[in-house]
Motif scaffolding. Structure first.
Motif, mmCIF file in Angstrom:
data_model
loop_
_atom_site.group_PDB
_atom_site.id
_atom_site.type_symbol
_atom_site.label_atom_id
_atom_site.label_comp_id
_atom_site.label_asym_id
_atom_site.label_seq_id
_atom_site.Cartn_x
_atom_site.Cartn_y
_atom_site.Cartn_z
ATOM 1 N N VAL A 148 24.768 39.636 94.307
ATOM 2 C CA VAL A 148 25.836 39.021 93.508
ATOM 3 C C VAL A 148 25.537 39.224 92.015
ATOM 4 O O VAL A 148 26.425 39.567 91.235
ATOM 5 C CB VAL A 148 25.972 37.513 93.850
ATOM 6 N N ASP A 179 27.838 42.964 93.229
ATOM 7 C CA ASP A 179 28.344 43.212 94.579
ATOM 8 C C ASP A 179 29.105 41.987 95.089
ATOM 9 O O ASP A 179 28.862 40.856 94.652
ATOM 10 C CB ASP A 179 27.189 43.490 95.561
ATOM 11 N N THR A 180 29.997 42.216 96.018
ATOM 12 C CA THR A 180 30.680 41.104 96.689
ATOM 13 C C THR A 180 29.943 40.815 97.986
ATOM 14 O O THR A 180 29.769 41.705 98.822
ATOM 15 C CB THR A 180 32.153 41.466 96.986
ATOM 16 N N PRO A 189 30.307 38.368 101.124
ATOM 17 C CA PRO A 189 31.189 37.368 101.746
ATOM 18 C C PRO A 189 30.482 36.050 102.080
ATOM 19 O O PRO A 189 31.037 34.980 101.884
ATOM 20 C CB PRO A 189 31.679 38.072 103.025
ATOM 21 N N GLU A 216 30.248 34.029 98.994
ATOM 22 C CA GLU A 216 31.566 33.479 98.620
ATOM 23 C C GLU A 216 31.934 32.295 99.500
ATOM 24 O O GLU A 216 32.491 31.301 99.028
ATOM 25 C CB GLU A 216 32.655 34.577 98.753
#
Length: 480
Positions: free
Chosen positions: A271, A275-276, A278, A281
């Motif tokens: 992060v 980068d994403t 999931p 998040e």
């Protein structure tokens, strides 16, 4: 006569580079120490007593020429000092930041007893950062190509050190790594507040400029077997490190929200690099607003607690079954964590993780230290009837690392391992039981320090050079 710039420890106090306040630094993942400015670095280097037997050097795994480059720094001869420091160290900018100097060079500094040690790590960081800024750091290009090819499995510190040395000797070097970035634990296991990621990415770029080829997202065993890589190269070295998390066998260990340290740290670092993730998040790997309990007492545990604070945790506790004096991690890190609001629960160990589907609390019992065990440390014993429940939304296990099953993973059941799962090598040649396949770093040594991995990587490069030279000479003799 020129003034002697050394031996100033009697008139100059020890001084560290400025450290950001806890309130300021917990708001981001930037490094907590500033770099010395030149006059301060020269002053602090001048405190060195230039011992006849420099214990700082003796206790450095790389045998760095510490007194010599401190003297050059004190005299303002910074480029020469940098050249000397990088002559024995493949990543001085990394070691200056994350080596536990308080246990190694600085902890064995002769003047430490009455005058506090020379701040060796901070001067090393200053020197190397100055070298990068001034353009003194150049790729080590070979004088001639030797026409032989080497494969390095693992792009962590041991693999990168070996690759740099072998390329400088003139070999074609290919590095294979299962992750999408170069650096191994340096990039995904160590948070930015100890080691900013640009430090690793610029080193990786330097190695590419040296002519090393990286094959990322490459899993040996899936994308190619070990045998296929053996046919592709004249020699291989395995430097995968140890990644399998040690577990704690207590009821509730399978509950949601109980996770290994590397899973947590990798998500946070990804992060941080944009980068994403999931799971981050969704909150599964994010400490924000939660009660966090970290189990363990090493540097990885410190990385986890301090990461949780920066993510905005409601509370952060560290459970360790021994006391502060027996903690394996760096005392400097413990102090930094305490300043940042981490609560240490000494002499405490998990008895069970509570919750229906998701963890809600840790049931822990108090411990006392009994008689010394086989390692010489006092063994922790449970105090009966001392259980206490501590609320927890996320439990992070930082209990150390063991080797993965490489023979199975690599599709090479013939690869020899020890009873601990580490790779068996001939310690003289650093070769495994397979001809031309070498191994170095944590996968041989067991979980250890970055500085030892660099040392092993440099050593294995020398042994591979001897092997490849003999192989080339044998080939020439056969041809004639």
């Amino acid at each position: 006569m020129a003034e002697n710039k050394m031996l100033k420890f009697v008139s100059r106090e020890q001084e560290m580079p400025p450290k950001r306040t806890a309130d300021e630094r917990i708001k981001d993942f930037g490094e907590i120490y500033a770099t010395f400015v030149q006059p301060s670095a020269q002053d602090q280097a001048g405190r060195c007593s230039q011992c006849g037997i420099p214990f700082c050097q003796v206790h450095c795994p790389l045998s760095n020429n510490i007194p010599d480059w401190l003297k050059l720094t004190a005299e303002g001869r910074l480029q020469e000092a940098y050249e000397l420091s990088q002559a024995t160290n493949s990543m001085p900018e990394v070691c200056g930041r994350i080596c536990p100097q308080d246990r190694l060079c600085e902890g064995n500094c002769v003047i430490e007893k009455d005058f506090n040690s020379v701040t060796i790590g901070s001067v090393e960081k200053f020197l190397t950062d100055t070298a990068w800024e001034q353009g003194w750091v150049k790729p080590r290009l070979p004088k001639k190509e030797l026409g032989q090819s080497v494969g390095v499995i693992g792009a962590g510190p041991a693999g990168l050190a070996a690759a740099e040395q072998l390329r400088a000797k003139g070999y074609e070097v290919h590095v294979y790594d299962r992750y999408d970035r170069v650096g191994g634990l340096l990039i995904y296991g160590i948070p930015g507040f100890k080691l900013e990621k640009t430090v690793i990415t610029r080193r990786a770029k330097l190695l590419e400029d040296q002519g090393i080829t990286f094959h990322l997202n490459f899993a040996v065993g899936t994308d190619a077997t070990l045998e296929e890589l053996r046919t592709r190269h004249d020699a291989l070295v395995i430097t995968t490190g140890v990644y399998k998390a040690r577990d704690v066998q207590v009821p509730g260990a399978g509950l949601k929200g109980v996770l290994p340290a590397m899973t947590y740290l990798t998500a946070s670092n990804k992060v941080g690099m944009g980068d994403t993730v999931p799971e981050y998040e969704s909150g599964d790997l994010n400490a924000k607003g939660k009660d966090i309990i970290v189990i363990g007492g090493g540097d990885t545990a410190m990385d986890c607690v301090r990461t949780a604070v920066r993510q905005g945790a409601k509370s952060v506790k560290c459970l360790y079954r021994r006391d502060r004096e027996n903690m394996p991690g760096s005392m400097r890190e413990v102090k930094n964590a305490e300043e940042e609001g981490v609560e240490f629960v000494w002499l405490s160990a998990p008895q069970a993780f509570l919750g229906d589907d998701k963890v809600t609390a840790v049931k822990a019992h108090r411990m006392r230290l009994g008689l010394p065990d086989s390692s010489g440390r006092q063994a922790p014993e449970v105090i009966e009837g001392s259980s206490v429940n501590m609320p927890a939304d996320l439990v992070i296990k930082a209990l150390g690392f063991d080797p993965e099953e490489l023979p199975k993973m690599f599709g090479a059941p013939e690869l020899g391992v020890s009873r601990w799962g580490t790779l068996k090598v001939d310690f003289k040649t650093m070769m495994t039981n397979l001809d031309g396949v070498f191994a170095a770093g944590d996968i041989v040594r067991g979980a250890s320090l970055v500085v030892w991995a660099i040392r092993d990587g440099r050593d294995v490069a020398d042994q591979m050079h001897l092997y490849l030279k003999a192989k080339a000479e044998a080939g020439l003799a056969k041809a004639s």
